[in-house]
Design a protein around this motif. Structure first.
Motif, PDB file in Angstrom:
ATOM      1  N   GLY A 128       0.817  -1.201   0.000  1.00 43.06           N
ATOM      2  CA  GLY A 128       0.000   0.000   0.000  1.00 43.06           C
ATOM      3  C   GLY A 128       0.850   1.249   0.000  1.00 43.06           C
ATOM      4  N   LEU A 129       0.186   2.384  -0.162  1.00 42.85           N
ATOM      5  CA  LEU A 129       0.848   3.684  -0.185  1.00 42.85           C
ATOM      6  C   LEU A 129       0.282   4.531   0.951  1.00 42.85           C
ATOM      7  CD1 LEU A 129       2.750   5.619  -1.922  1.00 42.85           C
ATOM      8  CD2 LEU A 129       0.622   6.487  -2.911  1.00 42.85           C
ATOM      9  N   VAL A 130       1.157   5.003   1.839  1.00 45.12           N
ATOM     10  CA  VAL A 130       0.716   5.874   2.933  1.00 45.12           C
ATOM     11  C   VAL A 130       0.313   7.218   2.340  1.00 45.12           C
ATOM     12  CG1 VAL A 130       1.387   7.067   5.059  1.00 45.12           C
ATOM     13  CG2 VAL A 130       2.224   4.748   4.615  1.00 45.12           C
ATOM     14  N   ILE A 131      -0.914   7.649   2.627  1.00 44.99           N
ATOM     15  CA  ILE A 131      -1.357   8.919   2.040  1.00 44.99           C
ATOM     16  C   ILE A 131      -1.622  10.001   3.075  1.00 44.99           C
ATOM     17  CG2 ILE A 131      -2.261   7.904  -0.081  1.00 44.99           C
ATOM     18  CD1 ILE A 131      -5.032   8.154   1.136  1.00 44.99           C
ATOM     19  N   SER A 132      -1.762   9.611   4.353  1.00 46.09           N
ATOM     20  CA  SER A 132      -1.872  10.632   5.389  1.00 46.09           C
ATOM     21  C   SER A 132      -1.560  10.020   6.746  1.00 46.09           C
ATOM     22  CB  SER A 132      -3.261  11.295   5.402  1.00 46.09           C
ATOM     23  OG  SER A 132      -4.260  10.349   5.685  1.00 46.09           O
ATOM     24  N   VAL A 133      -1.271  10.903   7.697  1.00 43.44           N
ATOM     25  CA  VAL A 133      -0.794  10.505   9.012  1.00 43.44           C
ATOM     26  C   VAL A 133      -1.951  10.395   9.997  1.00 43.44           C
ATOM     27  CG1 VAL A 133       0.691  11.224  10.940  1.00 43.44           C
ATOM     28  CG2 VAL A 133       1.405  11.652   8.595  1.00 43.44           C
ATOM     29  N   ASN A 134      -1.852   9.436  10.903  1.00 43.64           N
ATOM     30  CA  ASN A 134      -2.768   9.352  12.033  1.00 43.64           C
ATOM     31  C   ASN A 134      -2.032   9.944  13.234  1.00 43.64           C
ATOM     32  OD1 ASN A 134      -4.364   8.671  14.190  1.00 43.64           O
ATOM     33  ND2 ASN A 134      -4.327   6.466  13.840  1.00 43.64           N
ATOM     34  N   ALA A 135      -2.347  11.173  13.585  1.00 46.39           N
ATOM     35  CA  ALA A 135      -1.608  11.873  14.639  1.00 46.39           C
ATOM     36  C   ALA A 135      -1.712  11.171  15.992  1.00 46.39           C
ATOM     37  CB  ALA A 135      -2.114  13.312  14.764  1.00 46.39           C
ATOM     38  N   ASP A 136      -2.782  10.384  16.186  1.00 41.97           N
ATOM     39  CA  ASP A 136      -2.962   9.688  17.464  1.00 41.97           C
ATOM     40  C   ASP A 136      -2.165   8.399  17.548  1.00 41.97           C
ATOM     41  OD1 ASP A 136      -4.720  11.636  18.418  1.00 41.97           O
ATOM     42  OD2 ASP A 136      -6.411  10.689  17.400  1.00 41.97           O
ATOM     43  N   ASN A 137      -1.755   7.866  16.410  1.00 44.73           N
ATOM     44  CA  ASN A 137      -0.957   6.646  16.396  1.00 44.73           C
ATOM     45  C   ASN A 137      -0.043   6.679  15.178  1.00 44.73           C
ATOM     46  OD1 ASN A 137       0.121   4.043  16.357  1.00 44.73           O
ATOM     47  ND2 ASN A 137      -1.732   3.137  17.207  1.00 44.73           N
ATOM     48  N   LEU A 138       1.206   7.085  15.390  1.00 44.29           N
ATOM     49  CA  LEU A 138       2.128   7.320  14.280  1.00 44.29           C
ATOM     50  C   LEU A 138       2.506   6.044  13.536  1.00 44.29           C
ATOM     51  CD1 LEU A 138       4.501   9.969  15.903  1.00 44.29           C
ATOM     52  CD2 LEU A 138       2.443  10.317  14.553  1.00 44.29           C
ATOM     53  N   LEU A 139       2.318   4.893  14.179  1.00 43.63           N
ATOM     54  CA  LEU A 139       2.652   3.625  13.525  1.00 43.63           C
ATOM     55  C   LEU A 139       1.505   3.097  12.666  1.00 43.63           C
ATOM     56  CD1 LEU A 139       4.492   1.810  16.451  1.00 43.63           C
ATOM     57  CD2 LEU A 139       5.525   2.642  14.335  1.00 43.63           C
TER      58      LEU A 139
END
Length: 417
Positions: free
Chosen positions: A347-358
């Motif tokens: 997959g391709l990371v398209i945005s960050v989850n600020a509550d869980n960086l992993l």
């Protein structure tokens, strides 16, 4: 290799792929490992006669042909119907969130394209009409900062950008966006954020006076060429001084964004507190983006590697507070990272989850779904995790084409409409 398998031969531990569109079944993914009999019952209730078995990912062998099938009681049948309905409702909720997410991305893309067009126009006026250029830049910055501060939950997104030979604009906008968001994370006031944004927007404008042959050279620069390139900090200051309207708060960013805390930077080999704090902030972001987009594309680092390199090898040179905030902003796997998940799916990371960086938001490679309809999953709501980041160059061609990993990684933030 996938093998066609009758649903009568299904058992726990088999890794299977459903011959259906993602929206036509209640499961989170099109392929998964069967974990219990309930899943088998639900698969059989989909009205399909076969699935695709992936032996190398399976823990066991299929049942033998003609294996007697257990009868389903009426009570169990009602329970399965209720479970299927529950899964469908969860899936519909995901589909609705996915549609909303993609709408936000489209809005984000428009804002990005508009800002890029404005920046090109501004840079075209820097030499001949500096007063106009600064005023237009201040208007652009004001608009972006206001939007940033008005939004409670601001996400950084990977952008589509197909323009070629616009490295200075892409880089300047990237550094501006990330610097603004870092400044906001630090709790800086509006005027300080605007100064940082303006300084970041113009930090490389002195490169307009550096020969293109030097800027685009992919082999190592000679010492005279390197010295010429290093003059861009002075040229940026000279251009800013063409008008009295350029804010004094932003000027240190132009002259000091290549200074390093250990004194090994340029142009004045400043150390530690001698370097303006706003310039220290922009320096961290500038270094990250330069690692992703060096003059020689062959030396480009994937976002995950660029961030790791800064954290592991360059901590003596950069403000560690800002470096930690950059990691929080970008996540451990920044947008633009190609990743392999725990189910071996890519997959391709398209945005960050600020509550869980992993556990960022990932666009999945699934050849059974058209690429423009590819599902985006929130890893923190699934049982999946990222196992590793992968260099796009190592992807099979069909996966590369589907995921479309960006040669030029561009970021923009989501604005609330």
């Amino acid at each position: 290799m996938a093998i066609k398998l009758s649903i009568e031969r299904l058992t726990e531990g088999l890794y299977i792929k459903l011959p259906l569109q993602w929206t036509d079944h209640p499961f989170l993914l099109n392929h998964f490992k069967i974990k219990d009999q309930q899943q088998i019952r639900l698969i059989k209730n989909l009205g399909i006669k076969y699935v695709y078995l992936i032996p190398e990912k399976s823990d066991t062998q299929p049942l033998a042909p003609e294996t007697p099938q257990d009868e389903i009681s009426e009570q169990e049948s009602r329970f399965l119907e209720a479970q299927a309905e529950k899964l469908w409702q969860e899936k519909q909720g995901r589909i609705t969130r996915l549609k909303n997410y993609k709408r936000k991305l489209q809005s984000c893309e428009k804002n990005f394209s508009r800002s890029m067009a404005q920046l090109r126009s501004i840079m075209g006026k820097v030499k001949s009409r500096p007063v106009t250029a600064v005023k237009e830049a201040e208007m652009l910055v004001e608009e972006m900062v206001d939007a940033l501060l008005e939004s409670d939950n601001v996400a950084l997104h990977l952008m589509n950008d197909n323009k070629e030979h616009e490295d200075i604009y892409c880089h300047s906008l990237n550094v501006t966006i990330m610097s603004m968001m870092l400044a906001r994370s630090c709790g800086m006031q509006q005027e300080e954020i605007k100064a940082i944004a303006l300084g970041a927007l113009f930090h490389d404008m002195g490169k307009l006076k550096v020969p293109t042959a030097i800027l685009r050279k992919t082999t190592p620069l000679t010492e005279p060429e390197l010295n010429y390139l290093k003059l861009h900090t002075k040229y940026s200051e000279d251009l800013a001084n063409l008008t009295t309207d350029f804010p004094s708060l932003a000027k240190p960013i132009l002259t000091q964004h290549h200074e390093l805390l250990d004194g090994s930077g340029y142009p004045k080999q400043l150390k530690g507190d001698e370097i303006d704090l706003k310039a220290q902030l922009v320096a961290v972001v500038n270094s990250y983006d330069n690692l992703c987009h060096p003059q020689d594309p062959a030396k480009a680092r994937i976002p995950y590697s660029a961030l790791s390199h800064l954290f592991k090898n360059r901590r003596e040179q950069y403000n560690n507070d800002y470096l930690a905030l950059l990691i929080r902003l970008l996540g451990v796997y920044p947008p633009g990272s190609v990743v392999q998940l725990s189910n071996q799916q890519l997959g391709l990371v398209i945005s960050v989850n600020a509550d869980n960086l992993l556990q960022p938001n990932v666009l999945l490679y699934d050849p059974s779904v058209p690429s423009n309809e590819a599902p985006i999953i929130e890893l923190d709501e699934s049982n999946l995790r990222i196992e590793q980041a992968i260099a796009p160059s190592k992807l099979p061609e069909k996966v590369y084409t589907y995921l479309n990993p960006r040669i030029r990684i561009s970021y923009y933030f989501e604005k609330d409409d």
